[in-house]
Motif scaffolding. Structure first.
Motif, PDB file in Angstrom:
ATOM      1  N   GLN A  93      13.164   6.943  23.967  1.00 59.42           N
ATOM      2  CA  GLN A  93      11.857   6.980  24.630  1.00 59.42           C
ATOM      3  C   GLN A  93      10.847   6.095  23.886  1.00 59.42           C
ATOM      4  N   ALA A  94      10.965   6.052  22.560  1.00 62.35           N
ATOM      5  CA  ALA A  94      10.066   5.188  21.772  1.00 62.35           C
ATOM      6  C   ALA A  94      10.302   3.725  22.154  1.00 62.35           C
ATOM      7  N   GLU A  95      11.567   3.371  22.365  1.00 64.07           N
ATOM      8  CA  GLU A  95      11.869   1.980  22.745  1.00 64.07           C
ATOM      9  C   GLU A  95      11.361   1.682  24.154  1.00 64.07           C
ATOM     10  N   ALA A  96      11.504   2.661  25.039  1.00 66.02           N
ATOM     11  CA  ALA A  96      11.005   2.472  26.415  1.00 66.02           C
ATOM     12  C   ALA A  96       9.483   2.342  26.396  1.00 66.02           C
ATOM     13  N   LEU A  97       8.841   3.120  25.550  1.00 63.23           N
ATOM     14  CA  LEU A  97       7.380   3.025  25.434  1.00 63.23           C
ATOM     15  C   LEU A  97       6.974   1.652  24.891  1.00 63.23           C
ATOM     16  N   ALA A  98       7.721   1.182  23.896  1.00 64.89           N
ATOM     17  CA  ALA A  98       7.421  -0.136  23.310  1.00 64.89           C
ATOM     18  C   ALA A  98       7.508  -1.222  24.382  1.00 64.89           C
ATOM     19  N   ASP A  99       8.513  -1.135  25.240  1.00 69.90           N
ATOM     20  CA  ASP A  99       8.632  -2.115  26.344  1.00 69.90           C
ATOM     21  C   ASP A  99       7.377  -2.099  27.202  1.00 69.90           C
ATOM     22  N   ILE A 100       6.909  -0.889  27.523  1.00 72.81           N
ATOM     23  CA  ILE A 100       5.727  -0.755  28.390  1.00 72.81           C
ATOM     24  C   ILE A 100       4.499  -1.327  27.693  1.00 72.81           C
ATOM     25  N   LEU A 101       4.286  -0.942  26.432  1.00 72.98           N
ATOM     26  CA  LEU A 101       3.084  -1.386  25.712  1.00 72.98           C
ATOM     27  C   LEU A 101       3.030  -2.908  25.631  1.00 72.98           C
ATOM     28  N   VAL A 102       4.165  -3.492  25.297  1.00 66.93           N
ATOM     29  CA  VAL A 102       4.178  -4.946  25.124  1.00 66.93           C
ATOM     30  C   VAL A 102       3.993  -5.642  26.469  1.00 66.93           C
ATOM     31  N   SER A 103       4.656  -5.142  27.511  1.00 63.78           N
ATOM     32  CA  SER A 103       4.519  -5.809  28.818  1.00 63.78           C
ATOM     33  C   SER A 103       3.113  -5.646  29.386  1.00 63.78           C
ATOM     34  N   GLN A 104       2.432  -4.557  29.014  1.00 67.86           N
ATOM     35  CA  GLN A 104       1.080  -4.316  29.544  1.00 67.86           C
ATOM     36  C   GLN A 104      -0.018  -4.840  28.604  1.00 67.86           C
ATOM     37  N   GLY A 105       0.362  -5.363  27.447  1.00 65.86           N
ATOM     38  CA  GLY A 105      -0.629  -5.856  26.478  1.00 65.86           C
ATOM     39  C   GLY A 105      -1.475  -4.751  25.877  1.00 65.86           C
ATOM     40  N   ILE A 106      -0.857  -3.581  25.671  1.00 64.22           N
ATOM     41  CA  ILE A 106      -1.583  -2.439  25.091  1.00 64.22           C
ATOM     42  C   ILE A 106      -1.250  -2.343  23.602  1.00 64.22           C
ATOM     43  N   ASP A 107      -2.293  -2.272  22.749  1.00 69.86           N
ATOM     44  CA  ASP A 107      -2.069  -2.117  21.306  1.00 69.86           C
ATOM     45  C   ASP A 107      -1.639  -0.690  20.991  1.00 69.86           C
ATOM     46  N   MET A 108      -0.774  -0.574  19.986  1.00 69.54           N
ATOM     47  CA  MET A 108      -0.403   0.762  19.497  1.00 69.54           C
ATOM     48  C   MET A 108      -1.263   1.085  18.275  1.00 69.54           C
ATOM     49  N   VAL A 109      -1.905   2.248  18.303  1.00 69.65           N
ATOM     50  CA  VAL A 109      -2.646   2.763  17.146  1.00 69.65           C
ATOM     51  C   VAL A 109      -1.865   3.976  16.658  1.00 69.65           C
ATOM     52  N   TYR A 110      -1.674   4.118  15.347  1.00 68.96           N
ATOM     53  CA  TYR A 110      -0.943   5.301  14.856  1.00 68.96           C
ATOM     54  C   TYR A 110      -1.271   5.524  13.387  1.00 68.96           C
ATOM     55  N   GLY A 111      -0.599   6.521  12.800  1.00 72.61           N
ATOM     56  CA  GLY A 111      -0.911   6.946  11.443  1.00 72.61           C
ATOM     57  C   GLY A 111      -0.449   6.032  10.323  1.00 72.61           C
ATOM     58  N   GLY A 112       0.174   4.908  10.653  1.00 67.90           N
ATOM     59  CA  GLY A 112       0.447   3.880   9.652  1.00 67.90           C
ATOM     60  C   GLY A 112       1.670   4.083   8.770  1.00 67.90           C
ATOM     61  N   ALA A 113       2.476   5.126   9.055  1.00 65.56           N
ATOM     62  CA  ALA A 113       3.619   5.390   8.178  1.00 65.56           C
ATOM     63  C   ALA A 113       4.846   4.577   8.585  1.00 65.56           C
TER      64      ALA A 113
END
Ligand code: AMP
Length: 195
Positions: free
Chosen positions: A23-43
């Motif tokens: 699911q993380a990989e599927a989400l990454a596909d969506i974020l990149v194709s939509q030009g959405i930045d990922m914000v997270y806890g940095g770990a």
């Protein structure tokens, strides 16, 4: 329609299950194709690091925010687009909030729940109207959904508060949710507290 240019991802710092990685990989596909930045806890650790790597390997942008004292346990991800090392957990959580248009909750532990509940309670208190999406992969969050229903049933939260979390079972449902949402409300949203 709700335009989202940065999505905050809350998820576990522990070793992820294979289905959660998918699911993380599927989400990454969506974020990149939509030009959405990922914000997270940095770990670099756990599902957090796995998701960040999935976005980076596809050429996406990742903004990590980690408290100085946690850096030695969770280990800051030095390969992200921008890593903010901040003074403490409160600064981290505030910066993650300020930097994001919406929140997505993946499987995780106590820290993930703490972050999710903070955004939920802030929303209940009308401090923001940013969408909070819970990805209930293979029923991982079923006990949480049950607990929330119990709280409402016992009268400790209003029934309408159930709409403050969007529960989906697959990340492919996320963009459709944003499409159906109204733009950010310039006037303060309703306070859902009991009178
Ligand atoms: P976990 O879900 O416990 O693996 O934690 C996921 C992330 O939540 C980690 O980066 C933790 O540092 C963070 N976190 C945020 N708030 C808290 C908190 N109150 N207690 C523990 N971890 C937290």
């Amino acid at each position: 329609m709700r335009v989202i240019s940065s999505l905050c991802i809350y998820c576990g710092s522990s070793k992820p299950q294979p289905r959660h990685q998918e699911q993380a990989e599927a989400l990454a596909d969506i974020l990149v194709s939509q030009g959405i930045d990922m914000v997270y806890g940095g770990a670099r650790a756990g599902l957090m690091g796995f998701t960040a790597d999935a976005v980076l390997s596809r050429g996406g942008r990742v903004i990590g925010i980690i408290p100085e004292y946690l850096d030695k346990y969770e280990i800051g991800h030095t390969g992200v687009t921008k890593l903010h090392i901040v003074a403490n957990m409160h600064v981290r959580k505030m910066m993650m909030f300020d930097s994001s248009d919406a929140f997505l909750v993946f499987p995780g532990g106590y820290g993930t729940m703490d972050e999710m509940f903070e955004m939920l309670t802030w929303r209940q208190l009308a401090m923001h109207d940013k969408p909070i999406i819970v990805v209930n992969i293979d029923g991982y969050w079923d006990p949480l959904v049950k607990l929330l229903e119990h709280i409402v049933q016992q009268g400790y939260a209003k029934p309408e508060t159930k709409n403050l979390l969007h529960i989906i079972s697959d990340v492919s449902e996320m963009m459709g949710l944003f499409k159906d949402m109204s733009p950010p409300d310039p006037s303060p949203p309703k306070v859902w507290l009991q009178a």
